[in-house]
Design an enzyme around this catalytic site. Sequence first.
Site, PDB file in Angstrom:
ATOM      1  N   PHE A   7      51.791   2.448 -29.455  1.00 61.38           N
ATOM      2  CA  PHE A   7      50.979   3.166 -28.318  1.00 61.38           C
ATOM      3  C   PHE A   7      51.459   4.482 -27.818  1.00 61.38           C
ATOM      4  CE2 PHE A   7      50.305  -1.469 -27.420  1.00 61.38           C
ATOM      5  CZ  PHE A   7      49.168  -1.400 -27.305  1.00 61.38           C
ATOM      6  N   ASP A   8      50.622   5.457 -27.730  1.00 59.84           N
ATOM      7  CA  ASP A   8      50.837   6.683 -27.084  1.00 59.84           C
ATOM      8  C   ASP A   8      50.967   6.256 -25.664  1.00 59.84           C
ATOM      9  OD1 ASP A   8      50.899   9.509 -26.561  1.00 59.84           O
ATOM     10  OD2 ASP A   8      48.638   9.421 -25.844  1.00 59.84           O
ATOM     11  N   LEU A   9      51.525   7.232 -24.785  1.00 58.22           N
ATOM     12  CA  LEU A   9      51.708   7.100 -23.433  1.00 58.22           C
ATOM     13  C   LEU A   9      50.723   7.712 -22.569  1.00 58.22           C
ATOM     14  CD1 LEU A   9      53.508   5.783 -21.211  1.00 58.22           C
ATOM     15  CD2 LEU A   9      54.603   7.882 -21.223  1.00 58.22           C
ATOM     16  N   ASP A  10      50.615   9.278 -22.520  1.00 61.87           N
ATOM     17  CA  ASP A  10      49.782   9.917 -21.670  1.00 61.87           C
ATOM     18  C   ASP A  10      48.312   9.551 -22.014  1.00 61.87           C
ATOM     19  OD1 ASP A  10      51.844  10.629 -20.076  1.00 61.87           O
ATOM     20  OD2 ASP A  10      52.014  12.527 -21.562  1.00 61.87           O
TER      21      ASP A  10
END
Length: 215
Positions: A7-10
Amino acid sequence: MYKAILFDLDGTLTESGEGIIRSVQYALEKLGRPEENLEALRVFVGPPLLEQFMKYAGLDEETARQAIEYYRERYSSVGIFENDLYPGIEDMLSRLKNKGYILAVSSSKPEYFVRKILEHFKIGQYFSEIVGSEMDGSRTGKAQVIEETLKRLHLENHRDQVIMIGDREHDIYGARQEGLECVAVTYGYGTREELQAAHPLKIVDSADQIVDFFG
């Protein structure tokens, strides 16, 4: 059959725009390049900061690195918490974990801040690995972060079993560069047009649709 989900965060797990944008505004102000239009600074959410300061503000690398120092003055104490989980995120992570998937975070944000944010929202326990960039500006490219995540998960020789989830074109391109497919989410900071042009495996509109994709 996928085994691990990165997963990417932002813009994918957290709605972090306000803290990032206001910290960028603070940095530009200190450089004598004030920007009142906060909407124009949305381009800073997601991509590596050094790259965006050089591209957006036309800064040379040395000045861009100074801009990052100014940015962190505000971000490390205030901006990091101007942030919220998107609806349904914790439920999604719990359901995917219960289905047996290995979950990890692959972010261009410094790893120190990534861990702090996940701890703040009490969702760090869902992830087997949490990977970000280095504070010195190295490992900021999405492909580099993904490669490091694969190494830590010992899945660099099983790329067909790993998939990326992100909200910007650089998530899709970075995943493709590393031999991974990518699912793109529309609720983050990339436009649908941007995502469609990058040709992800799938485009979804919510956390629930992410779970649905994985059956």
